[in-house]
Design an enzyme around this catalytic site. Sequence first.
Site, PDB file in Angstrom:
ATOM      1  CG  HIS A 143      -1.936  -1.036   1.221  1.00  0.00           C
ATOM      2  ND1 HIS A 143      -2.350  -1.671   2.357  1.00  0.00           N
ATOM      3  CD2 HIS A 143      -2.634  -1.573   0.208  1.00  0.00           C
ATOM      4  CE1 HIS A 143      -3.276  -2.562   2.042  1.00  0.00           C
ATOM      5  NE2 HIS A 143      -3.462  -2.524   0.743  1.00  0.00           N
ATOM      6  CB  VAL A 173      -0.963  -6.792  21.023  1.00  0.00           C
ATOM      7  CG1 VAL A 173       0.004  -6.910  19.849  1.00  0.00           C
ATOM      8  CG2 VAL A 173      -1.653  -5.430  21.014  1.00  0.00           C
TER       9      VAL A 173
END
Length: 600
Positions: free
Chosen positions: A272, A298
Amino acid sequence: MSKLFTKDTQAIFWNNNKTAIQRMLDYDYTIKRETPSVAAIVAPTSGNKFEKFFWGGDEIMIPLYKTTADAKAAHPNADVLLNFGSFRTAYDVTVDALNIGGFKTIMITAEGIPERLARGMNAMAREKGVTIIGPATVGAIVPGAFKIANIGGTIENIINSKLHRAGSCGLVTRSGGLFNELSNIISLNADGIAEGVAIGGDRFVGSVFIDHLLRMEENPDVKYMILLGEVGGTEEYKVIEAVKSGKIKKPIIAWCIGTIAKHYDSGVQFGHAGASANADSETADYKNNAMAEAGIHVPATFNDLPAKIKEVYESLSLPAIPEPEINTIPKTRRPKQFICTISDDRGDEATYAGFPISSVATPDTGKGIGDVVSLLWFKKQYPKWATEFIETVMKTVADHGPAVSGAHNAKVTARAGKSVVESLVTGLLTIGPRFGGAIDGAAKYFKYADDNDLTPAQFLGYMKKQGVPIPGIGHRIKSLKNPDLRVEGLKKFAKEYFPATPLLDYALTVEQLTTSKKDNLILNVDGTIGILMVDMWRALGYSEEEINEFIESGTLNSFFILGRTIGFIGHILDEKRLAMPMYRHPMDDILYDVQEAEEL
Ligand code: ACO
Ligand code: LMR
């Protein structure tokens, strides 16, 4: 707006991207939506009015429009714009839609919109309270309600990933590919997702993680959230702030991909445009640590993400989600060759625009042939004054004696031994710009003159330049001295029953000028019909565009064709009854002017 979309949400799809639209409709059918999620398509260069798509095994037509404004005006409830314009047009399409207004969400698929433009466009949307998803995205989904284009992939993949019904996870990713990957992981380790958005991979996207997570916090269907971030940018820190300040209370599981970037010497940009770290705080590791410190779940590595999802999901002890019934798309589907929008003969009784024949056929129904014409030609039940006008026109033009062009031809043909239908067709083929077929032309030119405020003199000058006699003006035998009483009858009817006759009033001023030049240049029966039909349609609320289409497609001449068919058949039957011999034209009625062949 805590829910991004509902089962009633409808979109306008900018660009006729048939595969993506079909995917949406297949999804709609599968989840048993009542309305298609795509209400209209904007296809600026197409001359077509609709595109056919499958709806299960059947087909439906989705209207095409040349502009977003036209599509929005016709479908005001469609509040999502799916902007599938290329990176060259996507900006203009978005800004246009923002100016039109009425869109809650605009999704932009194009990758590579110049960043300066993207920032301006995003700021404008934010100011107007419009959620932009993208640019450079596959979109979003609210399972069981609305799915944008290709997100979730094929229908098989959607069912496998449990995207056909709402689960309890709110999912936000940057990447579309990883979105699909993750929805599958969530379906295997939890109960699927309640809402998911791929915000897009460009550096400047319209809505960011925090926008969606804050909405999901409010959405009662979402019980916990998953955030899949990326190396690059600082958007994850806004989420950390919201968690720390207590704005987000629902559990979040998060992971930033791109931890491998540290193994490269210099800054690496991943797929990206936005996936590149410009500072330590933008690296994936840094963001993962910061999120973990804030109490976000996480995992230790990306590989541990499925287990983390399972752990958090199970800790919530949510009730099992019942599996809804779904429709199955047939394996083979055949597009239909013909379309009919006026009548249907599949039930017990055929219908005219939805009206069973028995409801219009017999005298006790109170309906006449004008009603049948209004249903079958215009798919509407016109009010009485309009259906009676149609009938008056047909009765008025049914015949004008044996000498007129068409009747003469029909008679000659019948005398040559031809059948009713053959003789009739000969008569009908005579109808044209000089005889009976000047109705469309009259409507077209008089409407043009009136629309453009031409004075009668300017109109005559304009027609002279065109090099055509004014359709609807002039008659072989009728004149001021010998007025056409049919015209008088039609005018009288209109004055009595029409709400207004602005075009007739204009045409009469033109007639004053033409008859001052020559007294047979009257507004003739064709002209009167054409002009009054325009007045009728205007009074019935048709748009100028619709009226112009009627004119272009020859609708007006059809009234003469239908009416005069009665007279032609009468003449043909007359010939048959009289058993008249074949006709031969008298030679002394022909001027022979043939040159002699040269002597060899
Ligand atoms: N607009 C402008 N000038 C005209 C028109 C007209 N519609 N019609 C005739 N003229 C002029 C001609 O140019 C001619 O001028 P000129 O003497 O300076 O040369 C003069 O009037 C006479 O022309 P003709 O063709 O001899 O007129 P005629 O009476 O033979 O034609 C016709 C009758 C064919 C109907 C003609 O007026 C015409 O073409 N009108 C337009 C088409 C039309 O409305 N047809 C439907 C008639 S009604 C029906 O068929 C049911
Ligand atoms: C008709 O209705 O056929 C006529 O107006 C034409 C004509 O010549 O009488």
